[in-house]
Write an enzyme that holds these catalytic residues in place. Sequence first.
Site, short mmCIF file in Angstrom:
data_model
loop_
_atom_site.label_atom_id
_atom_site.label_comp_id
_atom_site.label_asym_id
_atom_site.label_seq_id
_atom_site.Cartn_x
_atom_site.Cartn_y
_atom_site.Cartn_z
N PRO A 188 0.83 -1.20 0.00
CA PRO A 188 0.00 0.00 0.00
C PRO A 188 0.87 1.26 0.00
O PRO A 188 1.81 1.37 0.79
CB PRO A 188 -0.80 -0.12 1.30
N SER A 218 8.60 2.45 -1.08
CA SER A 218 9.66 2.87 -2.00
C SER A 218 10.97 2.15 -1.69
O SER A 218 11.70 1.72 -2.60
CB SER A 218 9.85 4.39 -1.94
N SER A 219 11.29 2.00 -0.39
CA SER A 219 12.54 1.33 -0.05
C SER A 219 12.50 -0.16 -0.42
O SER A 219 13.54 -0.75 -0.74
CB SER A 219 12.85 1.50 1.44
N ALA A 220 11.31 -0.76 -0.42
CA ALA A 220 11.22 -2.17 -0.83
C ALA A 220 11.55 -2.31 -2.31
O ALA A 220 12.23 -3.27 -2.72
CB ALA A 220 9.82 -2.71 -0.55
N GLY A 250 3.63 4.75 5.01
CA GLY A 250 4.66 4.46 6.00
C GLY A 250 4.96 3.00 6.18
O GLY A 250 5.33 2.56 7.27
N ASP A 298 13.84 1.44 7.67
CA ASP A 298 13.14 0.63 6.67
C ASP A 298 14.10 -0.28 5.93
O ASP A 298 13.85 -1.48 5.76
CB ASP A 298 12.45 1.54 5.65
#
Length: 330
Positions: free
Chosen positions: A110, A118-120, A114, A162
């Site tokens: 989603p 984006s970091s994934a 938070g 993250d």
Amino acid sequence: MIETYAYARAGLLGNPSDGYFGKTIALLVKNFRARVLLYPSSRLEIMPSKADMPIFENLDDLYCTTRWRGYYGGIRIIQALLVRFIDYCRDEGIALEDRNFTLEYESSIPLRLGMGGSSAIIVAALRAVCRYFDVDIPPPSQARLALETETRELEVPAGPQDRVVQVYEGLVYMDFRRELMESRGYGEYEQLDPNLLPNIYLAYRTSLSEGTEVFHNNVRERWRSGDPAVLDAMSTWAHYAEQGREALLKRDYATLSRLIDANFDLRTKIFRISEANMEMIQTARKAGASANFAGSGGAIAGAYENEETFEALTAAMKPLGVAVVKPRIL
């Protein structure tokens, strides 16, 4: 064909002190993931996903889609990652073969809630290019490289939490104290046994979608200027993470739930909390669960006692348009 994944994450304690030399505990959420495909090609190409397509049914579709996913997709963060990857290899004296590729990506995380969406994408893409070029990057450096993709290349304010939990996976206790971060560029990261956790839930509400840069607005400036309230809060959040680690090791779930609630309550003294976010927190607590932001707002996480509590929580959240899931960590 190389296929790689990285997953959503939920902060449990200490957040948002990770960007301020603090300490945190976070867990992986394998219910949602970013997926990257990479394969040889004659030219180097990053393929757009739906989030990159500027095509809409009408003005209303444009408005709703933009409020949900923001003003950009994943192409720019993947491009920024590749720049940082090249810089890393040059700094380490690693020669990269002249081999082009095509990279495709998709994500079910989603957006802008938070949960590390984006970091994934960045971590999954980094895993793919490392495999393609047979480059071995130590986990702490992977997390730092992923962070610098956004902070140095794209100038997006972000903390390291993250990327660390997405690289290490599972349940991770993270110590980002200043002397470590400034001397070597990364902290101390301890992988904890996820079986130490009590029953954990994650709840998210897509109508609250907003980027980290919106939520954090002027807190960094206040921290840099030495605002006593902000400095004290960051120290307290780090202490909550320390206490939370001890509570987990002792399986002291009453203390852990108290800390989870206290973590959020302190945020209300430093950050502007929207009415809809407060509604989620209050609803979870009335149902008998502890509640804290999973990230920067729009998603919450906490502990619950039993299935009866989980069912009550799910029922209470449904009228708010909030989905509730049990995180799959392993």
